[in-house]
Design a protein around this motif. Structure first.
Motif, mmCIF file in Angstrom:
data_model
loop_
_atom_site.group_PDB
_atom_site.id
_atom_site.type_symbol
_atom_site.label_atom_id
_atom_site.label_comp_id
_atom_site.label_asym_id
_atom_site.label_seq_id
_atom_site.Cartn_x
_atom_site.Cartn_y
_atom_site.Cartn_z
ATOM 1 N N SER A 19 0.851 -1.192 0.000
ATOM 2 C CA SER A 19 0.000 0.000 0.000
ATOM 3 C C SER A 19 0.889 1.244 0.000
ATOM 4 O O SER A 19 1.975 1.256 0.570
ATOM 5 C CB SER A 19 -0.927 0.004 1.213
ATOM 6 N N ASP A 20 0.417 2.269 -0.635
ATOM 7 C CA ASP A 20 1.187 3.502 -0.760
ATOM 8 C C ASP A 20 1.017 4.330 0.503
ATOM 9 O O ASP A 20 -0.054 4.826 0.805
ATOM 10 C CB ASP A 20 0.714 4.281 -1.986
ATOM 11 N N ASP A 21 2.099 4.486 1.249
ATOM 12 C CA ASP A 21 2.091 5.273 2.480
ATOM 13 C C ASP A 21 2.640 6.653 2.154
ATOM 14 O O ASP A 21 3.795 6.792 1.766
ATOM 15 C CB ASP A 21 2.952 4.576 3.538
ATOM 16 N N THR A 22 1.832 7.689 2.325
ATOM 17 C CA THR A 22 2.240 9.036 1.943
ATOM 18 C C THR A 22 3.108 9.721 2.991
ATOM 19 O O THR A 22 3.704 10.747 2.710
ATOM 20 C CB THR A 22 1.006 9.916 1.660
ATOM 21 N N GLU A 23 3.180 9.188 4.192
ATOM 22 C CA GLU A 23 3.972 9.810 5.256
ATOM 23 C C GLU A 23 5.381 9.213 5.272
ATOM 24 O O GLU A 23 5.537 8.002 5.274
ATOM 25 C CB GLU A 23 3.301 9.589 6.618
ATOM 26 N N PRO A 24 6.405 10.078 5.318
ATOM 27 C CA PRO A 24 7.772 9.544 5.352
ATOM 28 C C PRO A 24 8.135 8.906 6.702
ATOM 29 O O PRO A 24 9.006 8.045 6.759
ATOM 30 C CB PRO A 24 8.642 10.766 5.075
ATOM 31 N N PHE A 25 7.478 9.339 7.769
ATOM 32 C CA PHE A 25 7.763 8.817 9.102
ATOM 33 C C PHE A 25 6.446 8.472 9.784
ATOM 34 O O PHE A 25 5.447 9.144 9.586
ATOM 35 C CB PHE A 25 8.518 9.844 9.943
ATOM 36 N N ASP A 28 7.369 10.659 15.503
ATOM 37 C CA ASP A 28 8.340 11.753 15.588
ATOM 38 C C ASP A 28 9.763 11.246 15.797
ATOM 39 O O ASP A 28 10.715 11.804 15.252
ATOM 40 C CB ASP A 28 7.970 12.711 16.717
ATOM 41 N N TRP A 29 9.921 10.179 16.580
ATOM 42 C CA TRP A 29 11.272 9.692 16.872
ATOM 43 C C TRP A 29 11.973 9.207 15.603
ATOM 44 O O TRP A 29 13.189 9.309 15.494
ATOM 45 C CB TRP A 29 11.258 8.607 17.957
ATOM 46 N N GLU A 30 11.207 8.703 14.637
ATOM 47 C CA GLU A 30 11.815 8.255 13.384
ATOM 48 C C GLU A 30 12.429 9.436 12.633
ATOM 49 O O GLU A 30 13.535 9.328 12.093
ATOM 50 C CB GLU A 30 10.786 7.548 12.514
ATOM 51 N N ALA A 31 11.730 10.559 12.612
ATOM 52 C CA ALA A 31 12.259 11.755 11.954
ATOM 53 C C ALA A 31 13.516 12.245 12.663
ATOM 54 O O ALA A 31 14.469 12.693 12.014
ATOM 55 C CB ALA A 31 11.195 12.857 11.938
ATOM 56 N N ARG A 32 13.541 12.127 13.977
ATOM 57 C CA ARG A 32 14.725 12.538 14.739
ATOM 58 C C ARG A 32 15.916 11.635 14.437
ATOM 59 O O ARG A 32 17.055 12.103 14.322
ATOM 60 C CB ARG A 32 14.407 12.543 16.227
ATOM 61 N N TYR A 69 13.702 2.125 11.245
ATOM 62 C CA TYR A 69 14.414 3.167 11.973
ATOM 63 C C TYR A 69 14.969 2.677 13.299
ATOM 64 O O TYR A 69 15.919 3.268 13.827
ATOM 65 C CB TYR A 69 13.548 4.423 12.138
ATOM 66 N N GLU A 70 14.461 1.589 13.832
ATOM 67 C CA GLU A 70 15.115 0.973 14.985
ATOM 68 C C GLU A 70 16.476 0.444 14.578
ATOM 69 O O GLU A 70 17.442 0.541 15.342
ATOM 70 C CB GLU A 70 14.256 -0.155 15.563
ATOM 71 N N ARG A 71 16.597 -0.078 13.370
ATOM 72 C CA ARG A 71 17.892 -0.527 12.851
ATOM 73 C C ARG A 71 18.832 0.660 12.689
ATOM 74 O O ARG A 71 20.024 0.582 13.008
ATOM 75 C CB ARG A 71 17.719 -1.251 11.526
#
Length: 93
Positions: A19-25, A28-32, A69-71
């Motif tokens: 599925s196409d996810d339009t959000e990059p994150f 918030d912690w992923e963006a950080r 992003y945990e990786r």
């Protein structure tokens, strides 16, 4: 020797969510984490090859259980310790 991230040709991981996810994150912690990695690479603390290697050398069970992003966060912590910027014990506190 193949690392856990090298799954080319392997089966049994279940269906992919296409599925196409339009959000990059997703949080918030992923963006950080993304911004922190970008800053550390830009400042020359480590390079992308070192970063990729730190992700790929995770313990297989941890790698498979971790999100994308945990990786990344694991790799950042590993490299900060490896480079002597911050000791892992300090990061755990």
């Amino acid at each position: 020797m193949a690392r856990i991230n090298d799954v080319g040709g392997m089966q049994g991981f279940g269906a992919l969510d296409t599925s196409d996810d339009t959000e990059p994150f997703h949080a918030d912690w992923e963006a950080r984490v993304f911004a922190l990695n970008s800053a550390l690479v830009r400042e020359g603390v480590y390079n992308l090859d070192e970063f990729r290697d730190a992700v790929e050398t995770m313990e297989p069970s941890a790698y498979l259980a971790a999100s994308y992003y945990e990786r990344w966060f694991h790799a950042i912590r590993t490299l900060l310790d490896r480079k002597g910027v911050v000791a892992m014990a300090e990061l755990d506190d």
